[in-house]
Structures are given as C-alpha cells and as structure tokens.
Design a protein around this motif. Structure first.
Motif, PDB file in Angstrom:
ATOM      1  N   TYR A  70       1.412  -1.242  -0.111  1.00 16.82           N
ATOM      2  CA  TYR A  70       0.126   0.318  -0.197  1.00 16.82           C
ATOM      3  C   TYR A  70       0.830   1.437  -0.023  1.00 16.82           C
ATOM      4  N   CYS A  82      -3.040   4.142  -4.354  1.00 12.06           N
ATOM      5  CA  CYS A  82      -3.430   2.447  -3.681  1.00 12.06           C
ATOM      6  C   CYS A  82      -3.267   2.233  -2.147  1.00 12.06           C
ATOM      7  N   ASN A 101      -8.180   3.587  -4.342  1.00 13.95           N
ATOM      8  CA  ASN A 101      -7.164   3.597  -5.122  1.00 13.95           C
ATOM      9  C   ASN A 101      -7.305   4.018  -6.807  1.00 13.95           C
TER      10      ASN A 101
END
Length: 166
Positions: A70, A82, A101
């Motif tokens: 992440y 993300c 995202n």
C-alpha cells in the motif's frame, strides 16, 4: 494548591528531560541520518516521492497493521493512491467504487516546513466518485503520516515510511 502545581510542573519537566534524545551520536550514525534527511528533502522538493504505509487509522474503527503493497506516490502533478479504505461511506457507486485506489491530477499543492523537523504537504484530488483532501506529515527520517478526508467517506489516516531508495 500552588505547591501542587509547581511540583507537577517540575515533575513534567524532569520527565521531558529524561525523554530527550541523545545528541552524542557516533559519526557513522550522524552521517547516515544526514544522508537520509538530504534524500527526503530532495524528493519532497522535486515533488517526486512514494510513501509506503504499514498502519491504518480509520475514524470509527480500531487501528490495524497493513501488509506490504500500500502506498501513495506523488509525481509532480499527479497522485497514485493505492490504499485500503475501512470506514463509513455515505454515498458510493454501486459495487463499492474504487475507494482510495486511483491515479489523478493534483490541485492546490502546498508544502510548508515546520519548526520541529517535519514538512506538511496539502493537496486536493478530484475523481468521478469523490473529492479528497490529502494532508501529509513527513519527518526528516522519512517517517510519514497521511490523513485523507473526503466528501463521501469518513476520514482515515495512515502511517508509514518514505521510500528514499527510488
């Protein structure tokens, strides 16, 4: 009553002095710290950096540790987000939408240097689902905190490190 306040203040002062960092660093460690600070500042000044997050702090849920993968990446005029989302969403598209995202253009980018060795970065991102306000706190050692608020979801925070190897 004044004596209790004085004793409390003195106790707090002694505790703070005991928590102070050790300024007697080895030359190698001081050199590594200086190199890290330089790399962090260069990346932030170029607006080209990645923050890899490893903890999430949802508004209404307990904090969680995250697995690898992440991140938030800023490249001059864009953000690549993300990140997982945990929390209450007020209005989202059918199927849940993309959440955090996405890759979008940044608007209103502001960077401010604080007194305590941290750099505050603020920017906004709009996509077809929502409008997001990102607030990043980055310290000289690369430690970073990301706080995201939006119109359609609860606020959420992340903690991690800046990837200075890239």
């Amino acid at each position: 009553m004044k004596m209790k306040k004085l004793i409390g203040a003195l106790l707090a002062l002694v505790l703070l002095m005991g928590c102070a960092t050790n300024k007697n660093l080895s030359p190698e460690k001081a050199k590594r710290m200086a190199e890290t600070t330089q790399k962090v500042n260069e990346a932030l000044n170029k607006q080209l950096f990645t923050i890899e997050v490893n903890h999430v702090y949802p508004q209404r849920l307990p904090a969680k540790a995250l697995s690898y993968g992440y991140y938030v990446r800023v490249t001059a005029d864009s953000v690549y987000s993300c990140l997982p989302y945990f929390g209450h969403a007020y209005r989202v598209p059918y199927g849940g939408g993309t959440g955090l995202n996405f890759a979008e253009k940044i608007t209103d980018y502001v960077m401010q240097r604080g007194k305590d060795g941290k750099i505050n970065i603020y920017f906004k991102v709009n996509n077809k689902e929502d409008r997001y306000d990102y607030r990043l706190e980055v310290f000289d050692n690369g430690r970073a905190f990301v706080d995201i608020s939006s119109d359609e979801r609860d606020r959420i925070g992340f903690a991690g490190m800046m990837d200075i190897g890239k």
